[in-house]
Design an enzyme around this catalytic site. Structure first.
Site, PDB file in Angstrom:
ATOM      1  N   HIS A 254      -8.381   4.367   7.404  1.00 45.30           N
ATOM      2  CA  HIS A 254      -9.291   3.674   7.297  1.00 45.30           C
ATOM      3  C   HIS A 254      -9.242   2.328   8.231  1.00 45.30           C
ATOM      4  CE1 HIS A 254     -12.885   1.551   5.283  1.00 45.30           C
ATOM      5  NE2 HIS A 254     -12.175   0.542   5.940  1.00 45.30           N
ATOM      6  N   GLU A 255      -7.933   1.959   8.217  1.00 42.14           N
ATOM      7  CA  GLU A 255      -7.696   0.796   9.112  1.00 42.14           C
ATOM      8  C   GLU A 255      -7.322   1.044  10.253  1.00 42.14           C
ATOM      9  OE1 GLU A 255      -8.285  -2.223   7.956  1.00 42.14           O
ATOM     10  OE2 GLU A 255      -8.577  -1.641   5.874  1.00 42.14           O
TER      11      GLU A 255
END
Length: 223
Positions: free
Chosen positions: A24-25
């Site tokens: 996600h990051e």
């Protein structure tokens, strides 16, 4: 899942959670890099190494406490730094960067769903390998869909808040941005009150039903 101890369940969720947060990051940073801002790339945040994204409180302590005391995983990673001024089209591109995180979670949820299906096919051949694959896949689908839906809540500093802020008129966006320092506190209060779960869980279930392996996930976590 009643046959698993809390420790076994925590171990089952550990890898899917770390992957969900890490990818996600990294997705935020990678998309920002493609759109002109190289801040995250220069700081080594466009990577699948979870150590670069882990926040000791948000990624380790809070999820452990909420899991053992509330039965839910709740937490966050270190936000990827993005300098909107470096983006080609700052307001529009910030929305695209924000959506990259939830988008990666949806993709991972689908991949974990295919993992469930692979486990079901392998079960008659190799039960000992298939069962962990099925359960890990179910955990992966659940946590990625939950993380996606949670991050789309239109509240800063969540991704949904970034998207909303990008589409608001500049004057309203400036007012909305002032709420960001209180966003995490508001989110925690909503979580503790149960309001957050009552809104998000139906959305999570509906999304899961659209994915491969959904029957297994629903049977394990929603029945």
């Amino acid at each position: 899942m009643d046959t698993f101890t809390e420790l076994q369940l925590f171990a089952l969720f550990a890898v899917p959670v770390l992957l969900a947060i890490t990818v996600h990051e990294a997705a935020h940073g990678w998309v920002a890099h493609q759109l002109g801002d190289h801040t995250a790339h220069q700081r080594g945040r466009v990577t699948f190494n979870p150590l670069r994204h882990i926040d000791l409180i948000g990624t380790l302590l809070i999820p452990a406490l909420t899991f053992f005391f509330a039965g839910l995983l709740f937490g966050w990673a270190k936000p990827v730094p993005v300098n909107a001024r470096n983006l080609h089209h700052p307001r529009r591109d910030m929305a695209v960067v924000a959506l990259a995180g939830p988008g990666s979670n949806l993709l991972m949820a689908a991949l974990w769903g295919f993992g469930i299906q692979a486990g079901l096919l392998l079960d008659p051949v190799n039960h000992w390998f298939a069962v962990p694959l099925i359960y890990s896949g179910a955990a992966g689908v659940l946590i990625n869909v939950f993380l996606m839906v949670l991050n789309l809540v239109p509240l800063l500093p969540l991704d949904g808040g970034r998207v909303l802020n990008s589409f608001l008129p500049p004057r309203l966006a400036a007012i909305f941005s002032r709420l960001e320092p209180f966003g995490l506190l508001i989110l925690l209060l909503l979580f503790v009150s149960g309001l957050l779960s009552s809104v998000l869980l139906p959305l999570v279930r509906w999304t899961i039903e659209l994915l491969p392996g959904s029957r297994i996930v629903i049977d394990l976590f929603f029945v």
